[in-house]
Design a protein around this motif. Structure first.
Motif, PDB file in Angstrom:
ATOM      1  N   SER A   1       0.821  -1.320   0.069  1.00 13.47           N
ATOM      2  CA  SER A   1       0.066  -0.150  -0.071  1.00 13.47           C
ATOM      3  C   SER A   1       0.779   1.180  -0.090  1.00 13.47           C
ATOM      4  O   SER A   1       0.665   2.324  -0.671  1.00 13.47           O
ATOM      5  CB  SER A   1      -0.833  -0.008   1.175  1.00 13.47           C
TER       6      SER A   1
ATOM      7  N   GLU B   1       0.713   4.148  -2.927  1.00 11.51           N
ATOM      8  CA  GLU B   1       0.574   5.533  -2.431  1.00 11.51           C
ATOM      9  C   GLU B   1       1.884   6.258  -3.015  1.00 11.51           C
ATOM     10  O   GLU B   1       1.493   7.596  -3.592  1.00 11.51           O
ATOM     11  CB  GLU B   1       0.337   5.772  -1.190  1.00 11.51           C
ATOM     12  N   TYR B   2       2.993   5.833  -3.077  1.00 10.94           N
ATOM     13  CA  TYR B   2       4.340   6.578  -3.457  1.00 10.94           C
ATOM     14  C   TYR B   2       4.041   6.822  -5.040  1.00 10.94           C
ATOM     15  O   TYR B   2       4.384   7.931  -5.403  1.00 10.94           O
ATOM     16  CB  TYR B   2       5.304   5.863  -3.197  1.00 10.94           C
TER      17      TYR B   2
ATOM     18  N   ASN C   1       1.526   9.613  -5.744  1.00 17.26           N
ATOM     19  CA  ASN C   1       2.236  10.698  -5.456  1.00 17.26           C
ATOM     20  C   ASN C   1       3.003  11.304  -6.259  1.00 17.26           C
ATOM     21  O   ASN C   1       3.206  12.480  -7.163  1.00 17.26           O
ATOM     22  CB  ASN C   1       2.700  10.817  -3.944  1.00 17.26           C
TER      23      ASN C   1
ATOM     24  N   ARG D   1      -5.405  -2.560  -5.197  1.00 17.04           N
ATOM     25  CA  ARG D   1      -5.582  -1.257  -4.323  1.00 17.04           C
ATOM     26  C   ARG D   1      -6.349  -0.026  -4.801  1.00 17.04           C
ATOM     27  O   ARG D   1      -6.668   0.564  -4.291  1.00 17.04           O
ATOM     28  CB  ARG D   1      -4.183  -1.112  -3.882  1.00 17.04           C
ATOM     29  N   GLN D   2      -6.326  -0.075  -6.128  1.00 18.85           N
ATOM     30  CA  GLN D   2      -6.804   1.058  -7.075  1.00 18.85           C
ATOM     31  C   GLN D   2      -8.166   0.946  -7.804  1.00 18.85           C
ATOM     32  O   GLN D   2      -8.815   1.977  -8.118  1.00 18.85           O
ATOM     33  CB  GLN D   2      -5.897   1.532  -7.995  1.00 18.85           C
TER      34      GLN D   2
ATOM     35  N   GLU E   1      -5.338  13.442  -8.757  1.00 19.61           N
ATOM     36  CA  GLU E   1      -6.527  12.651  -8.328  1.00 19.61           C
ATOM     37  C   GLU E   1      -7.853  13.501  -8.528  1.00 19.61           C
ATOM     38  O   GLU E   1      -8.911  12.763  -9.228  1.00 19.61           O
ATOM     39  CB  GLU E   1      -6.239  12.140  -7.056  1.00 19.61           C
TER      40      GLU E   1
END
Length: 119
Positions: free
Chosen positions: A38, A42-43, A46, A81-82, A105
């Motif tokens: 996760s 997320e990295y 970003n 996850r997405q 986003e």
């Protein structure tokens, strides 16, 4: 992020792996591998929003950059996850093309809502 294991993290912070595992399980409600994946996703999100150079990377480079051993492992984790929140991989929006303006986003979500008619 490559080469991180529960044992190596525990060693870096000078404790044992059982304690690190317990803390992650308790406070993040995930096991170490899930938590690490996760963080990697997320990295990536970003970096896609904030780093123009990163956006130019070929898809084959990104899994290695994030610490995955191969593209398939990365693809599975990213989709898992997405899928509910990222229109780039949604089955309803496979034909959706993205441009630089849409990389944050908020704009992605607006674009996806327009395409699929809301939630």
């Amino acid at each position: 992020m490559k080469g991180i294991t529960l044992g190596s993290l525990a060693k870096d912070i000078q404790t044992n792996s059982s304690y690190v595992s317990e803390v992650i399980n308790t406070y993040k409600e995930q096991n170490f591998a899930s938590y690490l994946n996760s963080l990697r996703v997320e990295y990536l999100l970003n970096k896609l929003v904030t780093d123009k150079k990163f956006r130019s990377y070929k898809l084959g480079v990104i899994p290695d950059e994030l610490g995955y051993n191969n593209e398939q492992a990365f693809s599975i984790e990213f989709k898992k996850r997405q899928e509910p929140r990222c229109p780039l991989i949604s089955k309803k929006s496979k034909k959706h093309k993205i441009n630089k303006r849409e990389l944050d986003e908020k704009n992605l979500l607006k674009s996806w809502k327009r395409e699929v008619g809301g939630f």
